[in-house]
Each structure stands twice: as C-alpha cells, then as structure tokens.
Design a protein around this motif. Structure first.
Motif, short mmCIF file in Angstrom:
data_model
loop_
_atom_site.label_atom_id
_atom_site.label_comp_id
_atom_site.label_asym_id
_atom_site.label_seq_id
_atom_site.Cartn_x
_atom_site.Cartn_y
_atom_site.Cartn_z
N UNK A 83 0.83 -1.20 0.00
CA UNK A 83 0.00 0.00 0.00
C UNK A 83 0.87 1.25 0.00
N UNK A 84 1.88 1.29 0.85
CA UNK A 84 2.76 2.45 0.93
C UNK A 84 3.54 2.67 -0.37
N UNK A 85 3.77 1.57 -1.11
CA UNK A 85 4.47 1.66 -2.39
C UNK A 85 3.52 1.95 -3.55
N UNK A 86 2.22 2.04 -3.26
CA UNK A 86 1.24 2.30 -4.30
C UNK A 86 0.93 1.11 -5.17
N UNK A 87 1.13 -0.10 -4.64
CA UNK A 87 0.90 -1.33 -5.38
C UNK A 87 -0.42 -1.94 -4.91
N UNK A 88 -1.15 -2.55 -5.83
CA UNK A 88 -2.45 -3.15 -5.52
C UNK A 88 -2.35 -4.19 -4.42
N UNK A 89 -3.44 -4.31 -3.69
CA UNK A 89 -3.52 -5.31 -2.62
C UNK A 89 -3.47 -6.72 -3.20
N UNK A 90 -3.07 -7.66 -2.38
CA UNK A 90 -3.02 -9.07 -2.76
C UNK A 90 -4.30 -9.77 -2.31
N UNK A 91 -4.75 -10.71 -3.11
CA UNK A 91 -5.84 -11.59 -2.69
C UNK A 91 -5.21 -12.85 -2.11
N UNK A 92 -5.58 -13.20 -0.90
CA UNK A 92 -5.05 -14.41 -0.27
C UNK A 92 -5.87 -15.60 -0.74
N UNK A 93 -5.19 -16.61 -1.27
CA UNK A 93 -5.85 -17.80 -1.80
C UNK A 93 -5.56 -19.01 -0.92
N UNK A 94 -6.60 -19.77 -0.65
CA UNK A 94 -6.47 -20.96 0.19
C UNK A 94 -5.43 -21.94 -0.39
N UNK A 95 -5.46 -22.17 -1.69
CA UNK A 95 -4.50 -23.09 -2.29
C UNK A 95 -3.07 -22.59 -2.08
N UNK A 96 -2.84 -21.31 -2.24
CA UNK A 96 -1.49 -20.78 -2.03
C UNK A 96 -1.10 -20.83 -0.55
N UNK A 97 -2.07 -20.65 0.35
CA UNK A 97 -1.79 -20.84 1.78
C UNK A 97 -1.35 -22.28 2.05
N UNK A 98 -2.04 -23.25 1.47
CA UNK A 98 -1.67 -24.65 1.68
C UNK A 98 -0.27 -24.93 1.15
N UNK A 99 0.06 -24.34 0.01
CA UNK A 99 1.40 -24.52 -0.56
C UNK A 99 2.44 -23.89 0.35
N UNK A 100 2.21 -22.66 0.80
CA UNK A 100 3.17 -21.97 1.67
C UNK A 100 3.32 -22.71 2.99
N UNK A 101 2.22 -23.19 3.56
CA UNK A 101 2.30 -23.95 4.82
C UNK A 101 3.05 -25.26 4.61
N UNK A 102 2.80 -25.90 3.49
CA UNK A 102 3.53 -27.13 3.19
C UNK A 102 5.03 -26.85 3.12
#
Length: 186
Positions: A73-92
């Motif tokens: 936000x401070x850099x003026x870049x769009x927000x991220x959408x958090x995705x369940x599949x990507x959460x599972x990958x990151x947690x893995x």
C-alpha cells in the motif's frame, strides 16, 4: 549475529529451469507428506502446519500478510488476494523445511517451490517465493521477516511486484525457530 536468513526465488514463463510457468491441474501422484517422519499420516489433507506448528501460527500468518499488504500500500501497489491453495502450498513449504531440517527454495530431493505449486494444482504465469526464519517471538517475528525482506533488493522486488495479485502465507515452528513462506502468483 547478522540478520536472519531470507531468500527469494522467482520464475516467469513456461520454460524456466526452476519449473516456473503456466501449469495444468494437480499431479495426482504427488504426495506432499511423502517425506514426513515415520508414523506421520500420509494424508494429503495433513500438509498444514499443525504437525510442527501451533495455534499461534495463524496469528503469525495474519501479521505477515498485514505487514506485506501495508508495504504494498505504501508503495502504491495493488492489494493481494489471499488464496487458500497458495496458503496450503506456503504452509507445506514451511512445514517441510521444519520437519526435514533444511532452509532452501530447493528441497533435499531437488524439488523447487514451482514444482510443488504445479503438483498441488496452482495455475500461474508468474510466481515467486520468499522464505525467512528467525527466533524472535510474538508479533515481532513476522514483522522482522517482512522488514528483512524489504531491506533486500530481490525480496523487495518480489514483495512489491505489481504483477503479483495473489499470495499464500505459511508459518511453521521448529523448536524456537519459526519458518516463514510467502508465495506470490499473478
């Protein structure tokens, strides 16, 4: 003692040696817990952090996402959408590093995060992974991980890349050490 280790990997396009690129559906032969310790369940549903994590890890993930979103936000870049599949990958990825005692974008069997993403069904044209670890407790741990990322040119570029539209956050604990993973896709 220097700052905690932090590394980033990125891939763009279908023909990169790191395995990045647009991919199809999940690989049905991939077992994300195939290398779990003896006695651990081999169910793909048990790829989440509880094997080595704690209930506090979801709060830690929220702080990691909050501070990454604030930096964008401070850099003026769009927000991220958090995705369940990507959460599972990151947690893995965080859990795998904790269980098998390594800290790298490439696991001990030579598997890249992009291969994990493909095998778990992620579809993307561009992806990045940031990993970090520290022994700082409470909210200060994920805050330090984000600040460390922003202080590194490669990590900052990945965190603030306007092409990234989606993210997944994963945290796992290994004794007093916390491992943080953020995966980004377009």
């Amino acid at each position: 003692m220097g700052p905690p280790p932090l590394t980033a990997a990125s891939a763009i396009g279908p023909d990169l040696p790191l395995g990045g690129g647009r991919v199809g559906g999940p690989d049905p032969s991939f077992n994300p817990v195939a290398n779990a310790p003896p006695g651990a369940s081999s169910s793909p549903e048990l790829q989440l952090a509880p094997a080595v994590g704690s209930p506090a890890d979801s709060k830690t993930e929220a702080v990691l996402l909050r501070d990454t979103a604030l930096a964008r936000q401070l850099a003026g870049v769009a927000a991220l959408a958090r995705l369940d599949l990507l959460d599972r990958i990151a947690r893995f990825r965080s859990t795998d590093m904790a269980l098998r005692g390594y800290f790298s974008h490439i696991d001990p069997n030579g598997v890249t995060p992009f291969e994990v993403m493909r095998r778990m069904g992620a579809r993307y044209g561009m992806a990045s992974e940031i990993i970090a670890w520290n022994t700082t407790s409470g909210d200060a741990g994920p805050v330090a991980a984000v600040h460390g990322g922003l202080a590194s040119i490669g990590h900052r570029e990945a965190m603030l890349d306007e092409r990234h539209r989606h993210a997944g956050i994963g945290v796992a604990s290994d004794g007093g050490k916390r491992l943080y993973t953020i995966v980004f896709t377009d």
